[in-house]
Design a protein around this motif. Sequence first.
Motif, PDB file in Angstrom:
ATOM      1  N   GLY A  84       0.823  -1.191   0.000  1.00 43.37           N
ATOM      2  CA  GLY A  84       0.000   0.000   0.000  1.00 43.37           C
ATOM      3  C   GLY A  84       0.861   1.248   0.000  1.00 43.37           C
ATOM      4  N   MET A  85       0.566   2.176   0.883  1.00 40.50           N
ATOM      5  CA  MET A  85       1.307   3.435   0.922  1.00 40.50           C
ATOM      6  C   MET A  85       2.759   3.253   1.359  1.00 40.50           C
ATOM      7  N   ASP A  86       3.045   2.146   2.015  1.00 40.64           N
ATOM      8  CA  ASP A  86       4.423   1.885   2.434  1.00 40.64           C
ATOM      9  C   ASP A  86       5.371   1.773   1.242  1.00 40.64           C
ATOM     10  N   LEU A  87       4.827   1.790   0.051  1.00 44.48           N
ATOM     11  CA  LEU A  87       5.674   1.782  -1.138  1.00 44.48           C
ATOM     12  C   LEU A  87       6.619   2.967  -1.174  1.00 44.48           C
ATOM     13  N   CYS A  88       6.196   4.081  -0.586  1.00 40.72           N
ATOM     14  CA  CYS A  88       6.995   5.310  -0.651  1.00 40.72           C
ATOM     15  C   CYS A  88       8.028   5.320   0.472  1.00 40.72           C
ATOM     16  N   LEU A  89       9.299   5.381   0.093  1.00 37.96           N
ATOM     17  CA  LEU A  89      10.385   5.367   1.071  1.00 37.96           C
ATOM     18  C   LEU A  89      10.738   6.757   1.570  1.00 37.96           C
ATOM     19  N   GLY A  90      10.609   7.746   0.717  1.00 39.39           N
ATOM     20  CA  GLY A  90      10.978   9.106   1.089  1.00 39.39           C
ATOM     21  C   GLY A  90      11.110   9.970  -0.148  1.00 39.39           C
ATOM     22  N   ARG A  91      11.818  11.083  -0.007  1.00 40.37           N
ATOM     23  CA  ARG A  91      11.965  11.991  -1.134  1.00 40.37           C
ATOM     24  C   ARG A  91      13.347  12.635  -1.094  1.00 40.37           C
ATOM     25  N   ILE A  92      13.769  13.114  -2.247  1.00 39.50           N
ATOM     26  CA  ILE A  92      15.004  13.896  -2.341  1.00 39.50           C
ATOM     27  C   ILE A  92      14.685  15.228  -3.000  1.00 39.50           C
ATOM     28  N   ARG A 142      17.243  15.431   2.027  1.00 36.58           N
ATOM     29  CA  ARG A 142      16.668  14.088   1.869  1.00 36.58           C
ATOM     30  C   ARG A 142      15.719  13.856   3.041  1.00 36.58           C
ATOM     31  N   ARG A 143      14.584  13.259   2.751  1.00 41.93           N
ATOM     32  CA  ARG A 143      13.617  12.929   3.804  1.00 41.93           C
ATOM     33  C   ARG A 143      13.298  11.432   3.725  1.00 41.93           C
ATOM     34  N   ARG A 144      13.344  10.780   4.874  1.00 43.46           N
ATOM     35  CA  ARG A 144      12.990   9.364   4.962  1.00 43.46           C
ATOM     36  C   ARG A 144      11.769   9.220   5.876  1.00 43.46           C
ATOM     37  N   TYR A 145      10.842   8.319   5.490  1.00 46.15           N
ATOM     38  CA  TYR A 145       9.623   8.113   6.273  1.00 46.15           C
ATOM     39  C   TYR A 145       9.733   6.833   7.103  1.00 46.15           C
ATOM     40  N   ARG A 146       9.067   6.861   8.244  1.00 47.58           N
ATOM     41  CA  ARG A 146       8.809   5.628   8.987  1.00 47.58           C
ATOM     42  C   ARG A 146       7.313   5.390   8.951  1.00 47.58           C
ATOM     43  N   TRP A 147       6.921   4.213   8.469  1.00 47.05           N
ATOM     44  CA  TRP A 147       5.503   3.881   8.313  1.00 47.05           C
ATOM     45  C   TRP A 147       5.055   2.934   9.424  1.00 47.05           C
ATOM     46  N   THR A 148       3.864   3.173   9.954  1.00 42.04           N
ATOM     47  CA  THR A 148       3.254   2.293  10.945  1.00 42.04           C
ATOM     48  C   THR A 148       1.773   2.175  10.618  1.00 42.04           C
ATOM     49  N   GLY A 149       1.345   0.967  10.292  1.00 43.61           N
ATOM     50  CA  GLY A 149      -0.064   0.773   9.967  1.00 43.61           C
ATOM     51  C   GLY A 149      -0.525   1.552   8.763  1.00 43.61           C
ATOM     52  N   SER A 153       4.478   7.613  10.723  1.00 44.60           N
ATOM     53  CA  SER A 153       4.543   7.837  12.162  1.00 44.60           C
ATOM     54  C   SER A 153       5.767   8.645  12.574  1.00 44.60           C
ATOM     55  N   ASP A 154       6.694   8.860  11.650  1.00 47.93           N
ATOM     56  CA  ASP A 154       7.867   9.688  11.911  1.00 47.93           C
ATOM     57  C   ASP A 154       8.572   9.925  10.577  1.00 47.93           C
ATOM     58  N   TYR A 155       9.425  10.924  10.550  1.00 48.66           N
ATOM     59  CA  TYR A 155      10.249  11.162   9.366  1.00 48.66           C
ATOM     60  C   TYR A 155      11.485  11.931   9.790  1.00 48.66           C
ATOM     61  N   TRP A 156      12.515  11.869   8.957  1.00 49.87           N
ATOM     62  CA  TRP A 156      13.771  12.533   9.256  1.00 49.87           C
ATOM     63  C   TRP A 156      14.253  13.296   8.033  1.00 49.87           C
ATOM     64  N   ASP A 157      14.739  14.482   8.249  1.00 48.50           N
ATOM     65  CA  ASP A 157      15.332  15.279   7.169  1.00 48.50           C
ATOM     66  C   ASP A 157      16.834  15.373   7.376  1.00 48.50           C
ATOM     67  N   GLU A 158      17.561  15.274   6.281  1.00 48.27           N
ATOM     68  CA  GLU A 158      19.004  15.466   6.295  1.00 48.27           C
ATOM     69  C   GLU A 158      19.339  16.542   5.272  1.00 48.27           C
ATOM     70  N   ALA A 159      20.116  17.519   5.672  1.00 46.97           N
ATOM     71  CA  ALA A 159      20.485  18.624   4.787  1.00 46.97           C
ATOM     72  C   ALA A 159      21.913  18.454   4.313  1.00 46.97           C
ATOM     73  N   PHE A 160      22.140  18.812   3.029  1.00 41.59           N
ATOM     74  CA  PHE A 160      23.464  18.656   2.431  1.00 41.59           C
ATOM     75  C   PHE A 160      24.081  19.983   1.996  1.00 41.59           C
ATOM     76  N   THR A 161      23.298  21.070   2.056  1.00 44.62           N
ATOM     77  CA  THR A 161      23.795  22.394   1.665  1.00 44.62           C
ATOM     78  C   THR A 161      23.360  23.415   2.701  1.00 44.62           C
TER      79      THR A 161
END
Length: 714
Positions: A84-92, A142-149, A153-161
Amino acid sequence: MTPLSTRVFDLPDRLAAKADPALIADDERHLAAIAATLEDTIAALSNRVDAVRMREGGEGQAAMDRDIEIHQLTARLRALRRFGMDLCLGRIEPADGSDPVYIGRFGLTDRDGRRLLVDWRAPAAEPFFAATLAHPMGLARRRRYRWTGGRVSDYWDEAFTAEGMRSPAALDDQSAFIASLGASRSPQMRDVLGTIQADQDAIIRAGSRGALVVDGGPGTGKTVVALHRAAYLLYSEPRLARGGGGVLFVGPSPAYLAYVEDILPGLGEESVQICTLRDLVAEGASARSETNPDAGRLKASPEVTSAIGRAVALYERPPSGDLIVETPWSDIRLTAADWAEAFDSPEPGAAHNDARDQIWQTLLDILADQRDGVPATLFRRALAQNEELTHAFAAAWPLLDPAALVAQLWTSPAFLQRCAPGLSGDDVRMLQRDDPHAWTVSDLPLLDAARQRVGDPGAALLRRRRAVALAAEREERSRVVDHLIAADDSEMLVMSILRGQDAENSLVDDAALPGADPDVLAGPFAHVIVDEAQELTDAEWQMLLRRCPSRSFTIVGDRAQARHGFTESWQERLQRIGLPRAAIASLSVNYRTPTEVMAEAEPVIRAALPDANVPTSIRGSGIPVLHGPVSDRDAILDDWLAEHGEGTACVIGDPGFAERPRVRSLTPETAKGLEFDLVVLVDPDSFGAGIEGAVDRYVAMTRATQRLAVLTVH
């Protein structure tokens, strides 16, 4: 799948700052579009599967094409429904200000052709895994998602510039990957695709030409790399797909296979064949351990492994004299030169039993050339029924059984000495046994070599039955055609076309002929991935080389975890077994094992192997290693189970311990490749001295992801 009426983000109160619409509004809109397209795609695929199943099956290639289409559609449908929606890992977010790119397990496009998700294996997705501060690869963030159900349920951003740092972001001191390391383990490997690290991704995306060694200590993610590399190669190199041979993945034990079996289907790959070395040979399921280590080492030696070829050659000797073959029409002489010509007729490298059929046909051709006006079919049938000829042929080139051939080596000292002349008398006697079919693990490479050199006797008999059935089918067809042509009184004599070759072939009912199920593990494969490769003997390596003529390998292992020692370099070892010019990729970061555990495990292996590649742990659990008496075992487990409602534990080194829910009982050898929240190591001194004992202790200790208890007798 998340309903469209439900917000995709479901952040707990402690993360209220991350729920700021300025941070997640764009994601909400994009993820809602993904949800809508998933719903449409699943409905369309379901309808398509139903339509194809209702379509006329047809015959031959048409039926095969239909089955392939159904398999592909249902595999895709199953994967979409699973995640389902867990297909999406994150974005750049590119640094040039262009639109964000969302990365998924699979690619996804909406009905207007807008790309909603880029497949994680596509080149455009590589920065999501590989970008670092030192090499941002054109990214701002870069943003990564954590999926629950099915919800974020959480996400993290990492900056490179610097610009990325100034933009609205939920920057976190820990990456998504580090945050996930302390999570409780389950009986199967967790999905970690969204947290693949740059060092791992570089190996996953390496090309498949030649041999690549993935060398790394405990906790470096070697198995994760190996599994994801299988999925990546099948996507990026179409020549490896099933039509080109496919991919074989070889693991060390059934427990390991059960642990990782869900990963590849979760990546959308169901075509990879996964097995252990035992599975490559029919006798592997019942083979016992070799009780005599010296016998095991001897069976893996070149002198004994080469005995198989010599043994088969003893059964491939043409008669040195002439044979008079009597037929109803005349007597025909079959000379020694005729025999030699027939014996030279098979294709080079043909298996013994396969070559047998070709030699027989060549003998019949030689004899048939001497017939005098007798119809060829009638003459060849008479030859096939000639007992003297068939007996002479059976004696000169008998039908062999691979297992019986190997068994003969262990029951006939004279035969073994003849096939392995370099063995001493003591060696020959050591390898003899009362029950020749009491197979051991060290027999398996010899059985595999015999099967490859001899061929399957059942297949040879099946081909013969098929040939007989085909001849009978054609004879019956010929009679029917004769009748139809004789009864044809049309002006154009249209029935005469039934004498054409195409028509003759089309009238044969292949479905009615005997068939055989192919051995799916026999190969050849386009690429082979082998985990815990440091344990393989030279003879076991030959089992894999026979299945991969292209020599395209991913070899995963750690020299420091070789139970019987590994004194060579990887290059030296692989050069010796037939894989020259292997490339080496090292993993040196331990993502799994806490620093508290590694601080005690490292001296254990360094005492035996000073140059061991011990990886550096990047996290601590805050829990010191517990030392105590063996009598504390049950209390430690009871306390841990009461404290933790989820997770897994393992008792290693106590075969008398009865498993209970969430607690396994394993040996150091069967625990390889696995991981547990709690490891209770029982009486590690009993593992013995030397390399094997040190490796077993090191392997057992480094299975722990949170806690380690070392219990001793004294």
